[in-house]
Design a protein around this motif. Structure first.
Motif, PDB file in Angstrom:
ATOM      1  N   TYR A  89      -3.209   6.021   1.823  1.00 24.21           N
ATOM      2  CA  TYR A  89      -1.871   6.280   2.821  1.00 24.21           C
ATOM      3  C   TYR A  89      -1.025   6.983   2.674  1.00 24.21           C
ATOM      4  CZ  TYR A  89      -4.853   1.984   4.659  1.00 24.21           C
ATOM      5  OH  TYR A  89      -4.757   0.783   4.741  1.00 24.21           O
ATOM      6  N   VAL A 118      -8.141   5.541   7.752  1.00 22.53           N
ATOM      7  CA  VAL A 118      -6.813   5.565   7.172  1.00 22.53           C
ATOM      8  C   VAL A 118      -7.173   7.889   7.160  1.00 22.53           C
ATOM      9  CG1 VAL A 118      -5.782   4.050   6.276  1.00 22.53           C
ATOM     10  CG2 VAL A 118      -7.467   5.678   5.317  1.00 22.53           C
ATOM     11  N   TYR A 160      -6.046   8.411  10.322  1.00 21.87           N
ATOM     12  CA  TYR A 160      -4.702   8.912  10.678  1.00 21.87           C
ATOM     13  C   TYR A 160      -3.893   9.596  10.394  1.00 21.87           C
ATOM     14  CZ  TYR A 160      -0.265   6.619  10.618  1.00 21.87           C
ATOM     15  OH  TYR A 160       1.083   6.252  11.016  1.00 21.87           O
ATOM     16  N   ASN A 161      -4.474   9.757   9.028  1.00 23.69           N
ATOM     17  CA  ASN A 161      -3.865  11.199   8.392  1.00 23.69           C
ATOM     18  C   ASN A 161      -4.276  12.768   9.063  1.00 23.69           C
ATOM     19  OD1 ASN A 161      -2.789  10.400   5.606  1.00 23.69           O
ATOM     20  ND2 ASN A 161      -4.269   8.884   5.641  1.00 23.69           N
ATOM     21  N   MET A 184      -4.737  -0.522   7.245  1.00 23.40           N
ATOM     22  CA  MET A 184      -5.290  -0.497   8.701  1.00 23.40           C
ATOM     23  C   MET A 184      -6.051  -1.762   8.872  1.00 23.40           C
ATOM     24  SD  MET A 184      -4.124   1.476  10.869  1.00 23.40           S
ATOM     25  CE  MET A 184      -4.140   3.866  10.337  1.00 23.40           C
ATOM     26  N   PHE A 200      -3.894   2.392  17.771  1.00 16.47           N
ATOM     27  CA  PHE A 200      -3.831   3.711  16.812  1.00 16.47           C
ATOM     28  C   PHE A 200      -4.855   4.195  18.148  1.00 16.47           C
ATOM     29  CE2 PHE A 200      -6.100   6.718  13.725  1.00 16.47           C
ATOM     30  CZ  PHE A 200      -5.553   7.974  13.968  1.00 16.47           C
TER      31      PHE A 200
END
Length: 531
Positions: free
Chosen positions: A50, A137, A140-141, A214, A222
């Motif tokens: 994260y 994740v 997401y990044n 997450m 998301f």
């Protein structure tokens, strides 16, 4: 925050750190992946998947949620001025684009190391939850990166617009030359990762702290946001439903509790802490990061030259005449905090907590940190409402908008209907720098819509969304999505415009809307954004 000098080489693209610190990083996230040989070790590694730096300040300062209070206000940093004016950022503060880039790619490296370790262990079913988390994740990044450093997703342009490099394997070589994927490719990879991740995520694997991972609700929220940004309206509705359910009333924020905490001389800070509690049902996910957000967008003079103050709040945002009427600061269950004084004009909601982590208490050295909620019930509900408007299912969108109003405002409007929204929007001129209003001109070439009821419903939705996400950076992405033009202005007082900087107006698909890559990364050979 304390800075560390870094000498870049090509691997800076991935590690975002110097060779020595990259070696240290690879020691911690071992180059010898065989050491990651059990669930506990992979769980520990995923904690670092994260991002340690939040994008919120970078995005918020770039948006139309801040005004310039002029050179007589000394409370600024160069990186703030550069972000506000959409200049290439040369002042590498820990809050700026360079550190967001580094933190995101470092987190991606941890996710990829976890995925490789799981694969080397034979992808056992017992590690499905860890695999799901790592994929989510990683997506997401990359989502943060592509939306900051690329143009917004546009169906007719995404195949040629420069995105970012989508990293799918751990990086262990030093002299690798990278290419940027297109925006379309990045989004396709994000969707692919999430489609594999969501069925694997198991909230019970997170023990007592699912909100700091997450989790299932967050991952679906998301995915709904990704679908919204890709203009896939049906999927945005579907994934929002999967996240918060058809009727999310029981998951809405407990503003009464938060307001009771937000009292006294420390009311703003206590309110922000209360807002971000993991036990708050509306917080689908809670993150912590190195950020001065709580100071820049808090009751302090630091950073106050570029602020959300009386001009914006009274004419465009929280205290303006919106589709549910004009409110005073106490018209919200969690009131808007109004600060006015010499070189201080801020109207804020307590959204991000602030704390200081001392590394040397005697010398007073340490790191500013904050807690925030990347995904919430309210924002996900508004994602669904926006998608429903594009599907022309106005009555259904109205239900979610009414839920937001009913939970957020002290008193409900006498009427809130499609007709009342039409009357509100039709009675307002489009906003300009000199005569600002709640109604911004939207570009139908960015996201197609019909003039009339559909645009009016979008205007109401985007106003509510702007209030709900104030200070959280998401407004910048809405500006890019809808091609909202921004003319910067200099204020001589809280409500007086001294000048308008027409020559620097931001337009739809403005090249400056894609933040420039860090200079060291460009020097290492990655293609810069055009200017």
């Amino acid at each position: 925050m304390k800075k560390i000098n870094k000498k870049y080489i090509t691997i800076a693209l991935i590690c975002g750190v110097s060779l020595s610190s990259c070696n240290k990083f690879l020691d911690e996230m071992p180059d010898n992946r065989a050491k990651l040989d059990n669930e506990a070790k992979i769980d520990k590694l995923l904690v670092s998947a994260y991002p340690e730096v939040a994008y919120l300040v970078t995005a918020e300062l770039s948006s139309d949620n801040v005004d310039n209070y002029g050179p007589t206000n000394p409370n600024s940093e160069r990186f703030m001025e550069e972000l506000f004016n959409w200049k290439d950022v040369t002042d590498n503060q820990d809050e700026g684009p360079k550190d967001v880039w580094e933190a995101s790619y470092k987190a991606i490296a941890s996710a990829n190391a976890s995925l490789e370790a799981i694969e080397e262990m034979g992808n056992p079913a017992s590690l499905n939850p860890q695999r799901g988390e790592a994929l989510a994740v990683r997506a997401y990044n990359h989502f943060i990166l592509v939306n900051l450093f690329g143009q917004h997703y546009n169906k007719s342009q995404a195949n040629t617009d420069l995105g970012v490099t989508y990293m799918m394997k751990p990086e262990i070589e030093l002299n690798v030359k990278y290419q940027r994927n297109t925006v379309q490719e990045v989004y396709d990879y994000i969707v692919r990762d999430l489609e594999e991740a969501i069925p694997l995520i198991d909230d019970s694997s997170y023990g007592s702290t699912p909100k700091y991972h997450m989790n299932s609700r967050a991952a679906n929220a998301f995915r709904a946001r990704v679908a919204l940004y890709m203009q896939d309206w049906e999927k945005a509705v579907s994934f929002a439903n999967a996240s918060i359910g058809a009727n999310p009333t029981s998951l809405l924020r407990n503003y009464v509790r938060i307001a009771n905490d937000a009292v006294g001389s420390s009311g703003f800070g206590n309110g922000a802490i209360s807002y971000n509690k993991s036990e708050e049902k509306a917080n689908l996910m809670v993150a912590t990061a190195a950020t001065q957000h709580g100071v820049i967008f808090g009751p302090y003079s630091f950073g106050s030259r570029y602020s959300h103050g009386a001009m914006l709040s009274n004419n465009e945002t929280s205290l303006a005449a919106g589709p549910y009427g004009k409110l005073a600061s106490n018209g919200y269950k969690l009131r808007a905090f109004v600060y006015a004084g010499t070189n201080l004009d801020k109207v804020l909601f307590p959204r991000v907590s602030y704390m200081f982590e001392y590394t040397d208490p005697v010398a007073g050295i340490g790191y500013a940190r904050g807690a925030y909620a990347p995904f919430t019930t309210e924002e996900t509900m508004l994602v669904r409402a926006e998608a429903l408007i594009h599907l022309k299912r106005y009555d259904e969108a109205l239900v979610d908008m009414k839920r937001w109003i009913g939970n957020t405002l002290v008193r409900q409007p006498a009427t809130f209907t499609v007709e009342s929204i039409n009357n509100w929007a039709n009675g307002i001129a489009y906003s300009t720098a000199l005569q600002s209003t709640t109604k911004k001109k939207l570009d139908p070439k960015m996201i197609p819509f019909e003039i009339g009821t559909q645009e009016n419903m979008l205007q109401a939705l985007l106003y509510i969304r702007r209030v709900e996400t104030l200070q959280m950076g998401l407004r910048w992405f809405d500006v890019k999505r809808y091609g909202i033009e921004i003319e910067r202005r200099v204020l001589s007082s809280g409500t007086t415009v001294a000048s308008v900087e027409t020559a620097t107006k931001l337009i739809a698909r403005d090249k400056r809307a894609a933040l420039q890559l860090p200079a060291e990364v460009i020097s290492a050979g990655l293609t810069p954004n055009p200017r």
